[in-house]
Write a protein that holds these residues in place. Structure first.
Motif, PDB file in Angstrom:
ATOM      1  N   CYS A  39     -11.057 -27.224   4.574  1.00 36.59           N
ATOM      2  CA  CYS A  39      -9.615 -27.044   4.324  1.00 36.59           C
ATOM      3  C   CYS A  39      -8.825 -27.293   5.606  1.00 36.59           C
ATOM      4  O   CYS A  39      -7.784 -27.959   5.573  1.00 36.59           O
ATOM      5  CB  CYS A  39      -9.322 -25.642   3.813  1.00 36.59           C
ATOM      6  SG  CYS A  39      -9.484 -25.470   2.058  1.00 36.59           S
ATOM      7  N   ALA A  40      -9.307 -26.762   6.700  1.00 35.02           N
ATOM      8  CA  ALA A  40      -8.608 -26.944   7.978  1.00 35.02           C
ATOM      9  C   ALA A  40      -8.529 -28.431   8.334  1.00 35.02           C
ATOM     10  O   ALA A  40      -7.503 -28.893   8.852  1.00 35.02           O
ATOM     11  CB  ALA A  40      -9.312 -26.156   9.078  1.00 35.02           C
ATOM     12  N   ASP A  41      -9.603 -29.174   8.039  1.00 38.74           N
ATOM     13  CA  ASP A  41      -9.580 -30.621   8.299  1.00 38.74           C
ATOM     14  C   ASP A  41      -8.504 -31.304   7.463  1.00 38.74           C
ATOM     15  O   ASP A  41      -7.772 -32.165   7.960  1.00 38.74           O
ATOM     16  CB  ASP A  41     -10.945 -31.248   7.980  1.00 38.74           C
ATOM     17  CG  ASP A  41     -12.017 -30.843   8.972  1.00 38.74           C
ATOM     18  OD1 ASP A  41     -11.671 -30.362  10.073  1.00 38.74           O
ATOM     19  OD2 ASP A  41     -13.206 -31.003   8.625  1.00 38.74           O
ATOM     20  N   TYR A  42      -8.402 -30.927   6.195  1.00 33.78           N
ATOM     21  CA  TYR A  42      -7.372 -31.518   5.329  1.00 33.78           C
ATOM     22  C   TYR A  42      -5.976 -31.160   5.816  1.00 33.78           C
ATOM     23  O   TYR A  42      -5.080 -31.996   5.814  1.00 33.78           O
ATOM     24  CB  TYR A  42      -7.544 -31.054   3.873  1.00 33.78           C
ATOM     25  CG  TYR A  42      -8.519 -31.877   3.095  1.00 33.78           C
ATOM     26  CD1 TYR A  42      -8.234 -33.187   2.736  1.00 33.78           C
ATOM     27  CD2 TYR A  42      -9.735 -31.356   2.680  1.00 33.78           C
ATOM     28  CE1 TYR A  42      -9.117 -33.955   2.010  1.00 33.78           C
ATOM     29  CE2 TYR A  42     -10.640 -32.104   1.963  1.00 33.78           C
ATOM     30  CZ  TYR A  42     -10.332 -33.400   1.627  1.00 33.78           C
ATOM     31  OH  TYR A  42     -11.211 -34.154   0.921  1.00 33.78           O
ATOM     32  N   VAL A  43      -5.783 -29.932   6.207  1.00 25.19           N
ATOM     33  CA  VAL A  43      -4.465 -29.508   6.688  1.00 25.19           C
ATOM     34  C   VAL A  43      -4.085 -30.300   7.931  1.00 25.19           C
ATOM     35  O   VAL A  43      -2.927 -30.710   8.096  1.00 25.19           O
ATOM     36  CB  VAL A  43      -4.441 -27.990   6.950  1.00 25.19           C
ATOM     37  CG1 VAL A  43      -3.168 -27.569   7.667  1.00 25.19           C
ATOM     38  CG2 VAL A  43      -4.582 -27.237   5.627  1.00 25.19           C
TER      39      VAL A  43
END
Length: 112
Positions: A39-43
């Motif tokens: 999720c952090a990568d997508y954000v």
């Protein structure tokens, strides 16, 4: 084009948070951490695609639906994880107190 990329990322994050809820329900903390990193990568990627122009119509509705889903999942994950964190914290406190007690006993025994 940037709208489509940004919306795809919002929807991907919403799918990941759904998986995170499942992992939290199963108390699969490793999977939860892995999904959280994804999720952090997508954000982080989202920062590249967020445009200055505001979305309108269907695009805005899709974005809002994804954000509402993400927030609802986040709330459920917190509800599932917080009690476990309290339990873990209590276990650490008890273990630390037990370790300190054992250390004090050894110290007193050494002095006698």
């Amino acid at each position: 084009m940037l709208h489509d990329n940004a919306l795809a990322i919002y929807e991907s994050v919403a799918l990941l948070t759904t998986e995170m809820v499942v992992a939290a329900r199963k108390q699969d903390w490793e999977k939860l951490a892995e999904l959280e990193a994804n999720c952090a990568d997508y954000v982080e990627k989202l920062k590249d695609y967020e445009q200055a122009e505001p979305l309108t119509g269907k695009a805005l509705a899709r974005k809002l639906a994804s954000i509402k889903k993400i927030l609802a999942d986040d709330r459920e994950i917190r509800d599932l994880v917080d009690p476990w964190m309290v339990k873990f914290s209590n276990m650490m406190t008890i273990n630390a107190a037990h370790g300190q007690s054992q250390s004090t006993k050894r110290h007193k025994h050494t002095l006698q």
